[in-house]
Scaffold this motif. Structure first.
Motif, PDB file in Angstrom:
ATOM      1  N   ALA A  38       0.815  -1.211   0.000  1.00 20.95           N
ATOM      2  CA  ALA A  38       0.000   0.000   0.000  1.00 20.95           C
ATOM      3  C   ALA A  38       0.855   1.270   0.000  1.00 20.95           C
ATOM      4  O   ALA A  38       0.331   2.358  -0.136  1.00 20.95           O
ATOM      5  CB  ALA A  38      -0.924  -0.001   1.215  1.00 20.95           C
ATOM      6  N   ILE A  39       2.160   1.128   0.139  1.00 20.83           N
ATOM      7  CA  ILE A  39       3.045   2.282   0.198  1.00 20.83           C
ATOM      8  C   ILE A  39       3.694   2.498  -1.162  1.00 20.83           C
ATOM      9  O   ILE A  39       4.300   1.589  -1.723  1.00 20.83           O
ATOM     10  CB  ILE A  39       4.126   2.094   1.281  1.00 20.83           C
ATOM     11  CG1 ILE A  39       3.455   1.978   2.651  1.00 20.83           C
ATOM     12  CG2 ILE A  39       5.139   3.226   1.262  1.00 20.83           C
ATOM     13  CD1 ILE A  39       4.399   1.650   3.764  1.00 20.83           C
ATOM     14  N   ASP A  40       3.522   3.707  -1.711  1.00 17.39           N
ATOM     15  CA  ASP A  40       4.094   4.017  -3.019  1.00 17.39           C
ATOM     16  C   ASP A  40       5.601   4.187  -2.930  1.00 17.39           C
ATOM     17  O   ASP A  40       6.134   4.557  -1.907  1.00 17.39           O
ATOM     18  CB  ASP A  40       3.487   5.311  -3.573  1.00 17.39           C
ATOM     19  CG  ASP A  40       2.008   5.158  -3.875  1.00 17.39           C
ATOM     20  OD1 ASP A  40       1.605   4.029  -4.223  1.00 17.39           O
ATOM     21  OD2 ASP A  40       1.268   6.157  -3.766  1.00 17.39           O
ATOM     22  N   GLY A  41       6.267   3.917  -4.027  1.00 16.43           N
ATOM     23  CA  GLY A  41       7.700   4.174  -4.116  1.00 16.43           C
ATOM     24  C   GLY A  41       8.504   2.893  -4.209  1.00 16.43           C
ATOM     25  O   GLY A  41       8.198   1.903  -3.566  1.00 16.43           O
ATOM     26  N   LYS A  42       9.504   2.914  -5.056  1.00 15.80           N
ATOM     27  CA  LYS A  42      10.358   1.743  -5.222  1.00 15.80           C
ATOM     28  C   LYS A  42      11.465   1.713  -4.196  1.00 15.80           C
ATOM     29  O   LYS A  42      11.935   0.659  -3.827  1.00 15.80           O
ATOM     30  CB  LYS A  42      10.936   1.719  -6.635  1.00 15.80           C
ATOM     31  CG  LYS A  42       9.870   1.518  -7.688  1.00 15.80           C
ATOM     32  CD  LYS A  42      10.459   1.396  -9.052  1.00 15.80           C
ATOM     33  CE  LYS A  42       9.316   1.217 -10.044  1.00 15.80           C
ATOM     34  NZ  LYS A  42       9.739   0.786 -11.326  1.00 15.80           N
ATOM     35  N   VAL A  43      11.907   2.889  -3.727  1.00 15.26           N
ATOM     36  CA  VAL A  43      12.930   2.967  -2.691  1.00 15.26           C
ATOM     37  C   VAL A  43      12.227   3.118  -1.357  1.00 15.26           C
ATOM     38  O   VAL A  43      11.393   3.999  -1.182  1.00 15.26           O
ATOM     39  CB  VAL A  43      13.885   4.160  -2.936  1.00 15.26           C
ATOM     40  CG1 VAL A  43      14.885   4.282  -1.803  1.00 15.26           C
ATOM     41  CG2 VAL A  43      14.603   4.002  -4.265  1.00 15.26           C
ATOM     42  N   ILE A  44      12.546   2.255  -0.427  1.00 16.89           N
ATOM     43  CA  ILE A  44      11.932   2.320   0.896  1.00 16.89           C
ATOM     44  C   ILE A  44      12.854   3.091   1.825  1.00 16.89           C
ATOM     45  O   ILE A  44      14.034   2.773   1.948  1.00 16.89           O
ATOM     46  CB  ILE A  44      11.665   0.905   1.446  1.00 16.89           C
ATOM     47  CG1 ILE A  44      10.684   0.169   0.535  1.00 16.89           C
ATOM     48  CG2 ILE A  44      11.139   0.972   2.870  1.00 16.89           C
ATOM     49  CD1 ILE A  44      10.470  -1.273   0.899  1.00 16.89           C
ATOM     50  N   ASN A  45      12.309   4.102   2.491  1.00 19.16           N
ATOM     51  CA  ASN A  45      13.025   4.896   3.483  1.00 19.16           C
ATOM     52  C   ASN A  45      12.349   4.682   4.827  1.00 19.16           C
ATOM     53  O   ASN A  45      11.159   4.946   4.967  1.00 19.16           O
ATOM     54  CB  ASN A  45      13.008   6.382   3.126  1.00 19.16           C
ATOM     55  CG  ASN A  45      13.804   6.660   1.879  1.00 19.16           C
ATOM     56  OD1 ASN A  45      14.994   6.411   1.839  1.00 19.16           O
ATOM     57  ND2 ASN A  45      13.149   7.164   0.850  1.00 19.16           N
ATOM     58  N   ILE A  46      13.114   4.220   5.807  1.00 17.63           N
ATOM     59  CA  ILE A  46      12.587   3.958   7.141  1.00 17.63           C
ATOM     60  C   ILE A  46      13.222   4.944   8.106  1.00 17.63           C
ATOM     61  O   ILE A  46      14.443   5.059   8.159  1.00 17.63           O
ATOM     62  CB  ILE A  46      12.899   2.524   7.587  1.00 17.63           C
ATOM     63  CG1 ILE A  46      12.295   1.528   6.611  1.00 17.63           C
ATOM     64  CG2 ILE A  46      12.415   2.284   9.015  1.00 17.63           C
ATOM     65  CD1 ILE A  46      12.776   0.104   6.818  1.00 17.63           C
ATOM     66  N   VAL A  47      12.383   5.661   8.860  1.00 18.70           N
ATOM     67  CA  VAL A  47      12.861   6.588   9.882  1.00 18.70           C
ATOM     68  C   VAL A  47      12.246   6.165  11.207  1.00 18.70           C
ATOM     69  O   VAL A  47      11.023   6.095  11.330  1.00 18.70           O
ATOM     70  CB  VAL A  47      12.478   8.045   9.564  1.00 18.70           C
ATOM     71  CG1 VAL A  47      12.960   8.967  10.665  1.00 18.70           C
ATOM     72  CG2 VAL A  47      13.042   8.470   8.209  1.00 18.70           C
ATOM     73  N   VAL A  48      13.093   5.875  12.194  1.00 22.22           N
ATOM     74  CA  VAL A  48      12.634   5.498  13.526  1.00 22.22           C
ATOM     75  C   VAL A  48      12.860   6.689  14.443  1.00 22.22           C
ATOM     76  O   VAL A  48      13.994   7.150  14.593  1.00 22.22           O
ATOM     77  CB  VAL A  48      13.399   4.267  14.059  1.00 22.22           C
ATOM     78  CG1 VAL A  48      12.944   3.923  15.466  1.00 22.22           C
ATOM     79  CG2 VAL A  48      13.231   3.076  13.122  1.00 22.22           C
ATOM     80  N   GLU A  49      11.789   7.198  15.033  1.00 18.37           N
ATOM     81  CA  GLU A  49      11.870   8.291  16.004  1.00 18.37           C
ATOM     82  C   GLU A  49      11.762   7.664  17.384  1.00 18.37           C
ATOM     83  O   GLU A  49      10.685   7.261  17.800  1.00 18.37           O
ATOM     84  CB  GLU A  49      10.751   9.305  15.794  1.00 18.37           C
ATOM     85  CG  GLU A  49      10.793  10.026  14.463  1.00 18.37           C
ATOM     86  CD  GLU A  49      11.985  10.946  14.305  1.00 18.37           C
ATOM     87  OE1 GLU A  49      12.622  11.304  15.315  1.00 18.37           O
ATOM     88  OE2 GLU A  49      12.301  11.294  13.155  1.00 18.37           O
ATOM     89  N   GLY A  50      12.879   7.527  18.068  1.00 17.77           N
ATOM     90  CA  GLY A  50      12.893   6.884  19.378  1.00 17.77           C
ATOM     91  C   GLY A  50      13.792   5.676  19.355  1.00 17.77           C
ATOM     92  O   GLY A  50      14.477   5.394  18.369  1.00 17.77           O
ATOM     93  N   ASP A  51      13.789   4.944  20.446  1.00 15.08           N
ATOM     94  CA  ASP A  51      14.666   3.781  20.590  1.00 15.08           C
ATOM     95  C   ASP A  51      14.039   2.546  19.949  1.00 15.08           C
ATOM     96  O   ASP A  51      12.825   2.444  19.830  1.00 15.08           O
ATOM     97  CB  ASP A  51      14.919   3.499  22.076  1.00 15.08           C
ATOM     98  CG  ASP A  51      15.604   4.660  22.777  1.00 15.08           C
ATOM     99  OD1 ASP A  51      16.227   5.485  22.084  1.00 15.08           O
ATOM    100  OD2 ASP A  51      15.514   4.733  24.012  1.00 15.08           O
TER     101      ASP A  51
END
Length: 114
Positions: A38-51
């Protein structure tokens, strides 16, 4: 409460349990959370805010704005604060602070002291 953002879509979690992104599924602590189809885009970017305890993914750029126990990706860059355990990418750069374990990349650069 920590947050993980994957290509702009935010998932809240406790920060406990392993986060795994594999075959289009996000799993936290063994529970399916989100379908990446369901997420658009071929490159996946993951950002974790917190531990986070553990984050493992096949193909993604990962940023952890908090402390992490272990982070790994097969193809992608990893940017993080201090890491208690190990950081590993097969194809990508690693930019991090203090690492309690090992930092490895097969095809990329390692830059410590973030």
């Amino acid at each position: 409460m920590s947050k993980i953002t994957v290509n702009g879509k935010t998932i809240k979690h406790s920060g406990n349990g392993s986060v795994c992104i594999n075959n289009g599924k996000v799993t936290i602590g063994g529970v399916d959370v989100e379908d990446l189809d369901a997420i658009d885009g071929k490159v996946i970017n993951i950002v974790v805010e917190g531990d986070i305890e553990n984050l493992h993914t096949d193909d993604a750029d990962v940023t952890v704005n908090g402390s992490a126990n272990m982070v790994s990706t097969k193809n992608g860059n990893i940017t993080c604060n201090d890491v208690i355990g190990d950081v590993e990418t097969k194809n990508g750069n690693v930019m991090c602070g203090i690492v309690g374990g090992d930092v490895t990349t097969k095809n990329g650069n390692i830059m410590k002291g973030r």
